[in-house]
Design a protein around this motif. Structure first.
Motif, PDB file in Angstrom:
ATOM      1  N   PHE A 150       0.835  -0.991   0.112  1.00  0.00           N
ATOM      2  CA  PHE A 150       0.100   0.085  -0.112  1.00  0.00           C
ATOM      3  C   PHE A 150       0.867   1.296   0.145  1.00  0.00           C
ATOM      4  CE2 PHE A 150      -3.350  -2.935   0.909  1.00  0.00           C
ATOM      5  CZ  PHE A 150      -4.531  -2.438   0.235  1.00  0.00           C
ATOM      6  N   VAL A 151       2.098   1.229   0.570  1.00  0.00           N
ATOM      7  CA  VAL A 151       2.927   2.635   0.659  1.00  0.00           C
ATOM      8  C   VAL A 151       3.423   2.527  -0.903  1.00  0.00           C
ATOM      9  CG1 VAL A 151       5.371   3.205   1.236  1.00  0.00           C
ATOM     10  CG2 VAL A 151       3.804   2.537   2.787  1.00  0.00           C
ATOM     11  N   GLY A 152       3.785   1.495  -1.567  1.00  0.00           N
ATOM     12  CA  GLY A 152       4.064   1.665  -3.033  1.00  0.00           C
ATOM     13  C   GLY A 152       2.959   1.928  -3.952  1.00  0.00           C
ATOM     14  N   LEU A 153       1.444   1.687  -3.680  1.00  0.00           N
ATOM     15  CA  LEU A 153       0.481   2.078  -4.250  1.00  0.00           C
ATOM     16  C   LEU A 153       0.319   3.662  -4.017  1.00  0.00           C
ATOM     17  CD1 LEU A 153      -1.840   1.071  -6.105  1.00  0.00           C
ATOM     18  CD2 LEU A 153      -3.142   0.832  -3.987  1.00  0.00           C
ATOM     19  N   ILE A 154       0.471   4.093  -2.859  1.00  0.00           N
ATOM     20  CA  ILE A 154       0.310   5.526  -2.563  1.00  0.00           C
ATOM     21  C   ILE A 154       1.236   6.223  -3.385  1.00  0.00           C
ATOM     22  CG2 ILE A 154       0.308   7.261  -0.877  1.00  0.00           C
ATOM     23  CD1 ILE A 154      -0.965   5.239   1.083  1.00  0.00           C
ATOM     24  N   ILE A 155       2.368   5.866  -3.526  1.00  0.00           N
ATOM     25  CA  ILE A 155       3.824   6.540  -4.214  1.00  0.00           C
ATOM     26  C   ILE A 155       3.116   6.569  -5.506  1.00  0.00           C
ATOM     27  CG2 ILE A 155       5.998   6.325  -4.805  1.00  0.00           C
ATOM     28  CD1 ILE A 155       6.542   5.354  -1.882  1.00  0.00           C
ATOM     29  N   TYR A 156       2.799   5.373  -6.212  1.00  0.00           N
ATOM     30  CA  TYR A 156       2.401   5.360  -7.528  1.00  0.00           C
ATOM     31  C   TYR A 156       1.402   6.271  -8.029  1.00  0.00           C
ATOM     32  CZ  TYR A 156       0.471   3.476 -11.860  1.00  0.00           C
ATOM     33  OH  TYR A 156      -0.001   3.235 -13.170  1.00  0.00           O
ATOM     34  N   VAL A 157       0.396   6.450  -7.142  1.00  0.00           N
ATOM     35  CA  VAL A 157      -0.834   7.168  -7.236  1.00  0.00           C
ATOM     36  C   VAL A 157      -0.410   8.713  -7.399  1.00  0.00           C
ATOM     37  CG1 VAL A 157      -3.058   7.903  -6.400  1.00  0.00           C
ATOM     38  CG2 VAL A 157      -2.521   5.636  -6.797  1.00  0.00           C
ATOM     39  N   PHE A 158       0.542   9.123  -6.510  1.00  0.00           N
ATOM     40  CA  PHE A 158       0.964  10.468  -6.162  1.00  0.00           C
ATOM     41  C   PHE A 158       1.955  10.947  -7.639  1.00  0.00           C
ATOM     42  CE2 PHE A 158      -0.329  10.420  -1.831  1.00  0.00           C
ATOM     43  CZ  PHE A 158      -1.500  11.687  -2.082  1.00  0.00           C
ATOM     44  N   LYS A 159       2.576   9.731  -8.152  1.00  0.00           N
ATOM     45  CA  LYS A 159       3.735   9.994  -9.311  1.00  0.00           C
ATOM     46  C   LYS A 159       2.945   9.946 -10.524  1.00  0.00           C
ATOM     47  CE  LYS A 159       7.787   9.338  -8.484  1.00  0.00           C
ATOM     48  NZ  LYS A 159       9.212   8.649  -8.328  1.00  0.00           N
ATOM     49  N   ILE A 160       1.734   9.441 -10.740  1.00  0.00           N
ATOM     50  CA  ILE A 160       1.086   8.899 -11.825  1.00  0.00           C
ATOM     51  C   ILE A 160       1.008  10.399 -12.767  1.00  0.00           C
ATOM     52  CG2 ILE A 160      -1.123   9.042 -11.176  1.00  0.00           C
ATOM     53  CD1 ILE A 160      -1.237   6.449 -13.239  1.00  0.00           C
ATOM     54  N   ASN A 161       1.211  10.199 -14.114  1.00  0.00           N
ATOM     55  CA  ASN A 161       0.849  11.542 -14.825  1.00  0.00           C
ATOM     56  C   ASN A 161      -0.435  11.783 -14.776  1.00  0.00           C
ATOM     57  OD1 ASN A 161       0.887  13.242 -16.910  1.00  0.00           O
ATOM     58  ND2 ASN A 161       2.110  12.250 -18.407  1.00  0.00           N
ATOM     59  N   LYS A 162      -0.726  12.865 -14.302  1.00  0.00           N
ATOM     60  CA  LYS A 162      -2.371  13.560 -14.335  1.00  0.00           C
ATOM     61  C   LYS A 162      -2.670  13.589 -15.793  1.00  0.00           C
ATOM     62  CE  LYS A 162      -1.924  13.980 -10.086  1.00  0.00           C
ATOM     63  NZ  LYS A 162      -1.745  12.563  -9.456  1.00  0.00           N
ATOM     64  N   GLY A 163      -2.206  13.856 -16.772  1.00  0.00           N
ATOM     65  CA  GLY A 163      -2.553  14.203 -18.267  1.00  0.00           C
ATOM     66  C   GLY A 163      -2.881  12.695 -18.664  1.00  0.00           C
ATOM     67  N   TYR A 164      -2.213  11.584 -18.459  1.00  0.00           N
ATOM     68  CA  TYR A 164      -2.361  10.331 -18.905  1.00  0.00           C
ATOM     69  C   TYR A 164      -3.706   9.783 -18.175  1.00  0.00           C
ATOM     70  CZ  TYR A 164      -1.945   5.237 -19.321  1.00  0.00           C
ATOM     71  OH  TYR A 164      -2.346   3.917 -19.707  1.00  0.00           O
ATOM     72  N   LEU A 165      -3.972  10.176 -16.854  1.00  0.00           N
ATOM     73  CA  LEU A 165      -5.191   9.769 -16.144  1.00  0.00           C
ATOM     74  C   LEU A 165      -6.530  10.437 -16.837  1.00  0.00           C
ATOM     75  CD1 LEU A 165      -4.274   9.809 -12.310  1.00  0.00           C
ATOM     76  CD2 LEU A 165      -4.719   7.792 -14.054  1.00  0.00           C
ATOM     77  N   LYS A 166      -6.387  11.530 -17.277  1.00  0.00           N
ATOM     78  CA  LYS A 166      -7.434  12.389 -17.883  1.00  0.00           C
ATOM     79  C   LYS A 166      -7.790  11.789 -19.212  1.00  0.00           C
ATOM     80  CE  LYS A 166      -8.779  17.172 -18.910  1.00  0.00           C
ATOM     81  NZ  LYS A 166      -8.386  18.622 -19.029  1.00  0.00           N
ATOM     82  N   HIS A 167      -6.635  11.414 -20.059  1.00  0.00           N
ATOM     83  CA  HIS A 167      -6.726  10.867 -21.377  1.00  0.00           C
ATOM     84  C   HIS A 167      -7.729   9.453 -21.191  1.00  0.00           C
ATOM     85  CE1 HIS A 167      -5.976   9.005 -25.204  1.00  0.00           C
ATOM     86  NE2 HIS A 167      -5.481   8.034 -24.440  1.00  0.00           N
ATOM     87  N   MET A 168      -7.216   8.755 -20.235  1.00  0.00           N
ATOM     88  CA  MET A 168      -7.604   7.274 -19.889  1.00  0.00           C
ATOM     89  C   MET A 168      -9.265   7.588 -19.471  1.00  0.00           C
ATOM     90  SD  MET A 168      -5.594   5.353 -21.169  1.00  0.00           S
ATOM     91  CE  MET A 168      -6.435   3.868 -20.613  1.00  0.00           C
TER      92      MET A 168
END
Length: 69
Positions: A27-45
């Motif tokens: 879950f620490v890895g998951l939280i780090i992944y969520v904060f570091k993911i590209n917001k533009g990519y999330l918007k696109h998806m």
């Protein structure tokens, strides 16, 4: 019933600690992944299921290229 099985396992006290460690690291890895993911990519998806025609796909593809450079 389960008490009997757990009494037969050696070092039974270690397994909950290992499980907690795996849970915590995941879950620490998951939280780090969520904060570091590209917001533009999330918007696109998030817009992909709403696209109905080829023009919409082209518009989203162009937006993706603008985001990624």
């Amino acid at each position: 019933m389960f008490k009997y099985y757990f009494e037969q396992v050696e070092n039974v006290a270690v397994w909950p600690i290992i499980s907690l460690t795996i849970f915590f690291v995941f879950f620490v890895g998951l939280i780090i992944y969520v904060f570091k993911i590209n917001k533009g990519y999330l918007k696109h998806m998030s817009k992909l299921p709403l696209i109905e025609d080829q023009d919409g796909i082209d518009n989203v593809s162009n937006a993706k290229h603008q985001i990624h450079g």
